[in-house]
Design a protein around this motif. Sequence first.
Motif, short mmCIF file in Angstrom:
data_model
loop_
_atom_site.label_atom_id
_atom_site.label_comp_id
_atom_site.label_asym_id
_atom_site.label_seq_id
_atom_site.Cartn_x
_atom_site.Cartn_y
_atom_site.Cartn_z
N SER A 592 0.69 -1.13 0.12
CA SER A 592 -0.07 0.00 -0.08
C SER A 592 0.88 1.02 0.11
O SER A 592 2.06 1.13 0.91
CB SER A 592 -0.86 0.17 1.36
N TYR A 593 0.48 2.18 -0.69
CA TYR A 593 1.02 3.54 -0.67
C TYR A 593 0.13 4.50 -0.12
O TYR A 593 0.36 5.79 -0.34
CB TYR A 593 1.44 3.87 -2.14
N GLY A 594 -0.60 4.02 0.88
CA GLY A 594 -1.50 4.88 1.40
C GLY A 594 -2.71 5.46 0.45
O GLY A 594 -2.65 5.03 -0.79
N GLY A 620 -10.57 -5.35 -0.78
CA GLY A 620 -10.18 -5.25 -2.39
C GLY A 620 -8.85 -4.76 -2.86
O GLY A 620 -8.02 -4.39 -1.93
N VAL A 621 -8.04 -5.50 -3.79
CA VAL A 621 -6.83 -5.11 -4.32
C VAL A 621 -6.85 -4.87 -5.72
O VAL A 621 -7.60 -5.27 -6.53
CB VAL A 621 -6.09 -6.56 -3.91
N ILE A 622 -5.57 -4.24 -6.09
CA ILE A 622 -5.74 -3.95 -7.57
C ILE A 622 -4.29 -4.70 -7.97
O ILE A 622 -3.29 -4.65 -7.33
CB ILE A 622 -5.26 -2.55 -7.85
N VAL A 623 -4.48 -5.81 -8.84
CA VAL A 623 -3.21 -6.61 -9.25
C VAL A 623 -2.58 -5.97 -10.39
O VAL A 623 -3.00 -5.65 -11.35
CB VAL A 623 -3.77 -7.97 -9.59
N GLY A 660 -5.42 -19.80 8.97
CA GLY A 660 -6.08 -20.21 7.75
C GLY A 660 -5.75 -18.95 6.70
O GLY A 660 -5.33 -17.92 6.85
N PHE A 661 -6.35 -19.01 5.41
CA PHE A 661 -6.22 -18.04 4.27
C PHE A 661 -7.55 -17.37 4.68
O PHE A 661 -8.62 -17.54 5.12
CB PHE A 661 -6.47 -18.77 3.10
N LYS A 662 -7.31 -16.00 4.05
CA LYS A 662 -8.11 -14.77 4.18
C LYS A 662 -8.38 -14.58 2.55
O LYS A 662 -7.52 -14.60 1.84
CB LYS A 662 -7.58 -13.71 4.63
N THR A 663 -9.57 -14.05 2.16
CA THR A 663 -9.95 -13.79 0.97
C THR A 663 -9.69 -12.03 0.63
O THR A 663 -10.27 -11.22 1.38
CB THR A 663 -11.29 -14.05 0.74
N VAL A 664 -9.24 -12.04 -0.56
CA VAL A 664 -9.08 -10.62 -0.98
C VAL A 664 -9.70 -10.66 -2.30
O VAL A 664 -9.89 -11.55 -3.12
CB VAL A 664 -7.88 -10.06 -1.26
N THR A 665 -10.54 -9.44 -2.75
CA THR A 665 -11.12 -9.28 -3.97
C THR A 665 -10.41 -8.38 -5.04
O THR A 665 -9.97 -7.52 -4.71
CB THR A 665 -12.80 -8.78 -3.73
N THR A 690 -5.44 -0.59 0.16
CA THR A 690 -5.42 0.51 1.04
C THR A 690 -4.69 0.08 2.48
O THR A 690 -4.47 -1.03 2.87
CB THR A 690 -6.63 0.84 1.53
N PRO A 691 -4.42 1.07 3.26
CA PRO A 691 -3.73 0.62 4.79
C PRO A 691 -4.59 -0.19 5.68
O PRO A 691 -4.02 -1.01 6.25
CB PRO A 691 -3.41 1.97 5.24
N LYS A 692 -5.94 0.04 5.60
CA LYS A 692 -7.11 -0.60 6.44
C LYS A 692 -6.85 -1.98 5.98
O LYS A 692 -6.93 -3.02 6.79
CB LYS A 692 -8.30 -0.05 6.34
#
Length: 883
Positions: A592-594, A620-623, A660-665, A690-692
């Motif tokens: 994250s860059y803020g 959410g993530v941007i790949v 365990g694994f967590k899910t990102v979208t 994001t930082p959160k």
Amino acid sequence: MRKYTGLTEKYLLGQKKRSLLTIIGIMLSVTLLTAIGTLAMSYQDKLVRQATQDYGDYEVSFNGVSGNDVPRIVNQAAIGSAGVIHRIGYAVVSQTSEKEKKENPFAAPYRYLNVKGYDSQAMNKLQVQLESGRLPQKPDEIILSSWSLNYFNPKPEIGSKITLNLGERIEASSGKVKSPNTIGDFGWDLDEKFQPHAKQQYTVVGIMKPAKNVTWSSTFIYSAITYDDHQQTDPAKPYFIYATMKSMDKIQDKSEAIVSSLGWSNVDQGSAQELNRESVIKNVRIEYNNELLKLFGKSTYDNVNQSSLYAFIAIILIIMGCTSAVIYNTFHISVLERISQFGMLRCIGATPAQIRKIVLKEAAMLSLIAIPVGLFTGTILMKVLFYNISLLTLGFLNGMHMVISVPVLLAAAGLGLITVYVSALGPAKLASSVSPLEALKTSGSTVVEQGSFKRLSFANSKWLGFEGRFASRNIRRNKKRFRITAFSMIISIVMYIVFSGLANIMGTTSASGINYSYSLDYQGGSRSIPNSVYNKLESLEGVSQAYAFYNHQLQALIPKEKVNPDYYQQQKGMYSVEKGNEYRTDNNYLVSYGINGLQELRPKLTSGSIDASKMNDENGVIVIQKIRMITEQGTNMIIDQTRFKVGDKIQVRSMDSHGGFKTVTVVGTAEQGPLSGDYVESAIIQMITTPKVFENVTGDNAYSRVFLQANPDASPKVITDYFKSLVQKDAGYSYRDRVEEMKQDRNDAITLNIFLYGFIGVIAAIAFLNILNTVSTNLILRTKEFAVLKAIGMTQKEIRKMVLLEGLFYGIFATVYGSLLGTGLSYGISYLMRNALQVEWTLPWISILIGSLGAIAATLIASYWPLRRLSRIKITDGLRGEN
């Protein structure tokens, strides 16, 4: 024979305007060849100098060679020149304090100078750059890294003398001498000690610029260079030889022959890395400077050489085809409109061979005028382009010089002459095959088509009026003229599509740039920069943006169908652990860059959108999907690693977590990171968030790096002074000043765009003039036809509408065929280049649209001047004029 061919001069002088138009057509072709050849040579010259700056001005290096073998290599018959380096020893500049070790657990025990002996050839070949002073010329002279100066007591200046205790680094526990890493600028152990052997006094004669590729070792190990002519070598020491061969042909075979003659075993071979890149060698190693060699088609990768050669030949053939078409059109129109003249010559006894010689002599005489003018205009055009670039005083092309190459000029003249001759053969054959009786009955270019004209339903539409019907019938009854004019437009569209595609590839593969001015790192025990420091950085005068950088390695489960199969073939090792229908991978980073960093990412999105609150709600993530890599076969690839789409789910967990694994979208995909203008070269999958979300997934909210964007017009002193105060308080802090590098990269991007658009502009200008020449000639030679139409009652306004509609029909026809042919050739060149450079090919919609609209606009513009001229001609004069 002499009597008939003597008519050529009289015709050229009697038909000055027509001759001038033909000369312009030939001149444009030679201008195109000259301009493209000059651009290519200038760009190659720039790339060669860039490669020598980044990789060194040598072709092959022999690393870790015994002192006994140095003269045996340097004196090999195949080697033209060679530079030699060896390590003289280390010297301690300062001892790391206990406070600094406590604050930075990874600190080296000492700050070292790594003193190396270079001969003059080595300094030249490895591009030693100075901030001030000069290079050493004697064994008692030395140049120092600018970064090392502050750790001397007192601080040395140019002309001052320093005494160094030279020695070796040893393992404290065993007393064993530590084996240096390659040339010794990289790496240390926390338990090492320094063992001095001898004192040496040097005179400081120069200060070196910081290395371009800064490594993690550069804050503790500094390079220093003295002079050594290597007339005497120590058999116990390793040497590094950087050689330029007498000929670039078969460099690998020659190098292997040298190895064989020396009787070496356990010799590694590979491609050279950029200068100052960290590398490790255990055995003697040969490295080929393939980044330089491939620019001459001489790399050790045969597939790269062949691919580059095929693409080059294809481009030359396209250029020759286009120039031939321009000249052919000019001659063909001229011959068609003079069929009656050739018929008269046939009636009075001229043979077909004599008619052919008349046309070919005309081509030769016009070439003698047009080719030198074309060489001159092509050179002047490039002079203007490079002059405008030089006014900007920018980095990338400020160092790019116009190369006026005599072989290029001779090749352009020769190709121009060949294309004129080949282009004139068809019209000459057409003129010689004219039947005398048929030629006297008709001009040969206006043959009325038998049958109905109702097949062009669009052209016969009522809303186009009778002018539209006249325009469509003119096209159908003058098929040859239509094909010639349309072909000229098609060629122009093809040139634009093909060469704008090449320019886009150049722009993609030459991407450069960092988008931050400073970075602050903290390697102390907490590995966390306090928010108070970040807030202070944000408030500093001259800081425009501050980005807190969060970074955490993740383990991820990547669905198999989401891995790009082409990338999988290159990196199977990354996907060796299968778990059901997924691959478990460790080379993933959540960063994250803020929140403000997300704003920098918006222009680089290829899909999805950025909404921080939505990302927080959905994890959410941007790949970052695209990556740059060089395969084992030497192919430079820009390729998608993955095929994620918006809405896809990825299972991730922290590398140090056993839960365990967590899910990102996936909420979006991008080609590049927010603070970079280049593609990632490391085989990692980067997910930006994001930082959160970073804290939700990793359980960590700490960051150990901050990037700063600074106002380039503000003084940097406030920022650097604050950095220095942090380092003094806590040695865990370190910083990098990249203002000059950022400025250079921005200049590179600006000037690259100028070059590319200048290149496209040359192509567009020549394509436009080609259409202008063909259409104008076509209309001027129809003077009698327009006079007849006026005589039977058509007004000038109706004639203008008819001609413009003809131009529109030409444009529609040319757009369809030009777009198809241009797209096919663009793909073909991309396919031929696939082994040297592999970039995802996409349909060039923008180029097709611009080329098509430009061709139609050029046709309409080209029609304007002849119509104005024709409007001033009286009907009686027009009827008396020859077709």
